[in-house]
Design a protein around this motif. Structure first.
Motif, PDB file in Angstrom:
ATOM      1  N   ALA A  65      -1.676 -11.221  -2.343  1.00 27.03           N
ATOM      2  CA  ALA A  65      -1.492  -9.803  -2.056  1.00 27.03           C
ATOM      3  C   ALA A  65      -2.382  -8.925  -2.929  1.00 27.03           C
ATOM      4  CB  ALA A  65      -0.021  -9.421  -2.239  1.00 27.03           C
ATOM      5  N   ALA A  66      -2.639  -9.356  -4.174  1.00 29.21           N
ATOM      6  CA  ALA A  66      -3.520  -8.589  -5.047  1.00 29.21           C
ATOM      7  C   ALA A  66      -4.930  -8.527  -4.474  1.00 29.21           C
ATOM      8  CB  ALA A  66      -3.532  -9.202  -6.443  1.00 29.21           C
ATOM      9  N   LEU A  67      -5.480  -9.690  -4.117  1.00 31.00           N
ATOM     10  CA  LEU A  67      -6.838  -9.715  -3.559  1.00 31.00           C
ATOM     11  C   LEU A  67      -6.897  -9.033  -2.201  1.00 31.00           C
ATOM     12  CD1 LEU A  67      -9.401 -11.067  -4.897  1.00 31.00           C
ATOM     13  CD2 LEU A  67      -7.223 -11.663  -5.939  1.00 31.00           C
ATOM     14  N   MET A  68      -5.839  -9.221  -1.390  1.00 28.02           N
ATOM     15  CA  MET A  68      -5.835  -8.590  -0.071  1.00 28.02           C
ATOM     16  C   MET A  68      -5.705  -7.081  -0.192  1.00 28.02           C
ATOM     17  SD  MET A  68      -6.378  -9.879   2.847  1.00 28.02           S
ATOM     18  CE  MET A  68      -6.552  -9.190   4.500  1.00 28.02           C
ATOM     19  N   GLY A  69      -5.051  -6.606  -1.256  1.00 33.05           N
ATOM     20  CA  GLY A  69      -4.982  -5.171  -1.487  1.00 33.05           C
ATOM     21  C   GLY A  69      -6.354  -4.580  -1.712  1.00 33.05           C
ATOM     22  N   ALA A  70      -7.189  -5.297  -2.475  1.00 29.59           N
ATOM     23  CA  ALA A  70      -8.552  -4.825  -2.707  1.00 29.59           C
ATOM     24  C   ALA A  70      -9.362  -4.833  -1.418  1.00 29.59           C
ATOM     25  CB  ALA A  70      -9.222  -5.685  -3.767  1.00 29.59           C
ATOM     26  N   VAL A  71      -9.088  -5.810  -0.542  1.00 31.56           N
ATOM     27  CA  VAL A  71      -9.789  -5.881   0.743  1.00 31.56           C
ATOM     28  C   VAL A  71      -9.353  -4.750   1.670  1.00 31.56           C
ATOM     29  CG1 VAL A  71      -9.982  -7.243   2.869  1.00 31.56           C
ATOM     30  CG2 VAL A  71     -10.236  -8.359   0.645  1.00 31.56           C
ATOM     31  N   ARG A  72      -8.053  -4.551   1.787  1.00 34.05           N
ATOM     32  CA  ARG A  72      -7.518  -3.587   2.753  1.00 34.05           C
ATOM     33  C   ARG A  72      -7.682  -2.146   2.309  1.00 34.05           C
ATOM     34  NH1 ARG A  72      -3.162  -4.914   6.096  1.00 34.05           N
ATOM     35  NH2 ARG A  72      -3.193  -2.659   6.464  1.00 34.05           N
ATOM     36  N   GLU A  73      -7.701  -1.900   1.008  1.00 32.45           N
ATOM     37  CA  GLU A  73      -7.716  -0.531   0.495  1.00 32.45           C
ATOM     38  C   GLU A  73      -8.847  -0.340  -0.514  1.00 32.45           C
ATOM     39  OE1 GLU A  73      -5.674   1.559   1.902  1.00 32.45           O
ATOM     40  OE2 GLU A  73      -4.638  -0.045   3.012  1.00 32.45           O
ATOM     41  N   PRO A  74     -10.095  -0.417  -0.080  1.00 32.06           N
ATOM     42  CA  PRO A  74     -11.212  -0.233  -1.020  1.00 32.06           C
ATOM     43  C   PRO A  74     -11.118   1.115  -1.732  1.00 32.06           C
ATOM     44  CG  PRO A  74     -11.991  -1.009   1.119  1.00 32.06           C
ATOM     45  CD  PRO A  74     -10.557  -0.634   1.292  1.00 32.06           C
ATOM     46  N   THR A 123       0.833  -1.209   0.000  1.00 32.41           N
ATOM     47  CA  THR A 123       0.000   0.000   0.000  1.00 32.41           C
ATOM     48  C   THR A 123       0.860   1.248   0.000  1.00 32.41           C
ATOM     49  OG1 THR A 123      -1.747  -1.162   1.202  1.00 32.41           O
ATOM     50  CG2 THR A 123      -1.794   1.237   1.253  1.00 32.41           C
ATOM     51  N   ASP A 124       1.900   1.263   0.831  1.00 27.02           N
ATOM     52  CA  ASP A 124       2.790   2.432   0.890  1.00 27.02           C
ATOM     53  C   ASP A 124       3.519   2.622  -0.433  1.00 27.02           C
ATOM     54  OD1 ASP A 124       1.927   2.694   3.474  1.00 27.02           O
ATOM     55  OD2 ASP A 124       3.736   1.842   4.388  1.00 27.02           O
ATOM     56  N   ALA A 125       3.847   1.535  -1.108  1.00 24.71           N
ATOM     57  CA  ALA A 125       4.454   1.644  -2.437  1.00 24.71           C
ATOM     58  C   ALA A 125       3.479   2.287  -3.428  1.00 24.71           C
ATOM     59  CB  ALA A 125       4.874   0.261  -2.932  1.00 24.71           C
ATOM     60  N   ALA A 183     -12.448 -14.104   3.434  1.00 20.24           N
ATOM     61  CA  ALA A 183     -13.295 -13.733   4.569  1.00 20.24           C
ATOM     62  C   ALA A 183     -13.835 -12.320   4.464  1.00 20.24           C
ATOM     63  CB  ALA A 183     -12.506 -13.889   5.870  1.00 20.24           C
ATOM     64  N   HIS A 184     -13.371 -11.551   3.481  1.00 15.55           N
ATOM     65  CA  HIS A 184     -13.746 -10.132   3.415  1.00 15.55           C
ATOM     66  C   HIS A 184     -14.133  -9.709   2.006  1.00 15.55           C
ATOM     67  CE1 HIS A 184     -12.165  -9.809   7.479  1.00 15.55           C
ATOM     68  NE2 HIS A 184     -11.014 -10.328   7.062  1.00 15.55           N
ATOM     69  N   ALA A 185     -14.788 -10.598   1.273  1.00 15.90           N
ATOM     70  CA  ALA A 185     -15.176 -10.258  -0.094  1.00 15.90           C
ATOM     71  C   ALA A 185     -16.113  -9.063  -0.133  1.00 15.90           C
ATOM     72  CB  ALA A 185     -15.831 -11.466  -0.763  1.00 15.90           C
ATOM     73  N   ASP A 186     -16.833  -8.821   0.955  1.00 14.78           N
ATOM     74  CA  ASP A 186     -17.773  -7.699   0.977  1.00 14.78           C
ATOM     75  C   ASP A 186     -17.075  -6.348   0.891  1.00 14.78           C
ATOM     76  OD1 ASP A 186     -16.774  -8.474   3.605  1.00 14.78           O
ATOM     77  OD2 ASP A 186     -18.096  -6.932   4.424  1.00 14.78           O
TER      78      ASP A 186
END
Length: 656
Positions: free
Chosen positions: A504-513, A476-478, A565-568
């Motif tokens: 990391a790609a999918l988790m990026g979408a989860v963490r940074e909507p 995210t910082d990058a 766990a966080h597709a929403d």
């Protein structure tokens, strides 16, 4: 290299070689900039995949990829004519080869079996002579070719199996595979590797135990002496070579803090001293003596390579230093040589061109270009690589590599987190995926987040148990750094990753909507608890120990760090890619991620070939993969296609 003359350019034109005449390397005028390479150019098979010089310098061995096979050819050095070929047949692939005498080489071969596209290594070595004769398959693992003894090699054989472990023994064998093998020494621990000096005397043995800890031993006076136990020292120390005079060994050693170092160990006394090291980075490569047994220097400096020689007076140091000066901004090293040193093969790596090979005669300074591995990919049409550094939110310095496309204005950005994630890193050298995107209008950023290789053990361990947390923060910082400093359009940013990078790609979408326009996950472990139940890593005690150390065993925390766990939270466009015979990252991850997306009514695009494993090996499948990715990126950045929910183009099996 003041005496070097670029006297000839001989370009390899294909398997049935037509060799052009020697020409001057001088160029009369700078040509117009070539057009950007097409996808076909990046997917096209290389003209060869390796090249080595025979001990007498009379021949060259090269691996040549063809449709449905990879063959080994022997070329006469004087005129580069093919004199012998080792062809394993359809679905056979020569993986590597090495000379065991002036006229014979051994080669390892992999084969495809059944419906799987991934080839698997066969246990034997195959032989090829310069007269074209192929001998019987040679049984055993060769630990040293004994170049000065053309009739023999050193092998490691399994003498006893206990509870799934192999107790190995070093033996000397004839290169024709006949006769009795001479027993040399038994390993001190099961599943061991060995290293011998240039005279064939075994010096080191090491292994990794069931608890994923390394043990290293030195053979002194016929007895094995422990020189590193990771359970005690907390670091790994790996033998890499011995000195020409057989007095010293060399070790690649971790440090609890800072970069890895190269140590020299006295083979008689066991005394050790550090001969190369850097506080902030590991060596990016080693420089070897002509016989390939003695490391003489370590390479640092990234795109501006510099060599830290262990002994500045070493007779091969001057040539290695001059090679670096002759190819500024590239990494040029001697990778094989004739026994008498009159001919050496030089490999050159670049940021903007696949590898190329030169034949150098040190006495005269004459050097000629033997071949470019993929001459249709021209440096002039590629995009330069920039080294970037920035501070993560907790102050840790993170490094990466940026390719900017041609032209002014704000560009779309594709982040490409690497797989692994541990023990893996992105480097400055030529990268197909980065150049494919950068030459077609995308900025590309590859980030060596915490956990990546190349900056010492402490930097890697900083990523332990940080999946979806600090490791994701680095990505995210990058992204924010690129928005501020790299001239990218903040409304057109995507992440494309494979294996851990897919996670990391999918988790990026989860963490940074809202930050990422689209995400592409290829074979990503999207449901972390599933790693402990599906796939091949958890099946061994070693694998379970490793997973617990790097991920933790709190299933609630692992579930919370899972994209499934966080597709929403996902509001980016999504593409999922998976080989349905993947035994490393099981398709069960895909099933759970797909179910989570569908439960939220989130549309996604999919490509799931039924015959692929962890990575794509079939040419048609690879083409479909890249075509789908490029179409998906273009649609996400320009016009959004109207995909139905769960469009699974290319699905070969039901993943529900």
């Amino acid at each position: 290299m003041s005496k070097l003359r670029m006297a000839a350019a001989l370009l390899l034109a294909g398997f049935n070689c037509a060799w052009p005449a020697t020409t001057s390397a001088a160029s009369p005028a700078a040509p117009a900039r070539p057009a950007a390479p097409a996808l076909d150019d990046f997917l096209r098979l290389a003209q060869f995949e390796s090249m080595t010089l025979s001990p007498r310098g009379d021949y060259l061995a090269a691996r040549v990829p063809l449709e449905e096979r990879t063959v080994m050819v022997i070329l006469r050095a004087s005129d580069l004519k093919i004199v012998a070929t080792l062809d394993p047949g359809k679905d056979g692939f020569v993986d590597s080869g090495f000379w065991v005498s002036d006229t014979r080489l051994f080669a390892s071969v992999s084969m495809r079996f059944g419906s799987l596209e991934q080839p698997y290594r066969l246990p034997n070595q195959y032989t090829l002579d310069v007269d074209g004769r192929s001998g019987r398959a040679f049984e055993g693992y060769v630990i040293d070719p004994l170049i000065d003894d053309p009739e023999h090699v050193l092998t490691a054989d399994c003498r006893k199996v206990t509870l799934g472990h192999c107790w190995t023994r070093v033996r000397k064998a004839r290169t024709d595979g006949l006769g009795q093998r001479e027993e040399i020494v038994d390993a001190p621990v099961p599943d061991a590797d060995f290293l011998a000096d240039r005279a064939g005397t075994v010096r080191f043995s090491w292994n990794r135990d069931d608890d994923d800890r390394q043990q290293v031993f030195l053979l002194r006076d016929g007895q094995w002496q422990s020189i590193n136990d990771e359970a005690v020292s907390g670091i790994e120390t790996t033998p890499i070579g011995t000195s020409y005079d057989r007095r010293y060994g060399f070790l690649w050693s971790e440090r609890l803090k800072g970069g890895d170092v190269i140590e020299r160990i006295d083979l008689q006394t066991g005394a050790r001293d550090t001969v190369a090291g850097d506080d902030n980075e590991d060596p990016q490569a080693l420089v070897w003596s002509f016989d390939g047994h003695e490391p003489i220097g370590a390479v640092y400096g990234g795109m501006k390579p510099r060599i830290a020689f262990f002994d500045e007076s070493h007779p091969h140091a001057a040539l290695s230093r001059e090679l670096i000066q002759t190819f500024p901004g590239e990494l040029a090293r001697v990778t094989s040589a004739s026994r008498d040193g009159r001919k050496v093969l030089v490999t050159v790596q670049s940021a903007v061109e696949p590898a190329r090979y030169y034949l150098l005669e040190p006495a005269s300074g004459d050097m000629k270009l033997l071949a470019r591995t993929r001459p249709w990919l021209q440096a002039a049409s590629m995009r330069p690589v920039e080294a970037v550094r920035f501070k993560a939110r907790d102050g840790l310095e993170i490094a990466g590599w940026l390719n900017r496309p041609q032209g002014d204005g704000l560009h779309p950005l594709v982040l490409m987190p690497h797989g692994g994630p541990f023990g893996v890193s992105d480097s400055w050298t030529y990268n197909d995926d980065a150049q494919l995107l950068a030459t077609h209008g995308y900025a590309v950023l590859r980030v060596n987040f915490r956990g990546s290789d190349g900056r010492g053990r402490s930097f890697e361990e900083a990523g332990y148990r940080q999946w979806g947390r600090a490791m994701q923060d680095d990505i995210t910082d990058a992204t924010h750094w690129a928005i501020e400093h790299a001239g990218v359009d903040p409304s057109r940013i995507c992440i494309w990753g494979e294996s851990y990078g897919g996670y990391a790609a999918l988790m990026g979408a989860v963490r940074e909507p809202g930050t990422y326009r689209c995400v592409i996950g290829m074979a990503g472990p999207y449901d972390l608890p599933t790693i402990f139940d599906w796939g091949d890593t958890h099946r061994s005690r070693w694998g379970r120990t490793y997973l617990t150390r790097v991920l933790g065993d709190d299933m609630a925390k692992l579930r919370d760090a899972s994209p499934s766990a966080h597709a929403d939270r996902i509001d980016a466009r999504v593409m999922l890619v998976q080989g349905m015979r993947d035994d490393r990252v099981s398709p069960q991850h895909l099933r759970k991620m797909r179910a989570a997306l569908e439960a939220q009514g989130i549309r996604f695009r999919g490509y799931f070939p039924s015959d692929e494993t962890h990575g794509f090996y079939d040419a048609k499948n690879r083409r479909k993969y890249y075509e789908s990715v490029l179409e998906f990126l273009a649609g996400s950045f320009i016009v959004a296609p109207s995909w139905s929910a769960g469009d699974a183009t290319g699905v070969g099996v039901d993943v529900k």
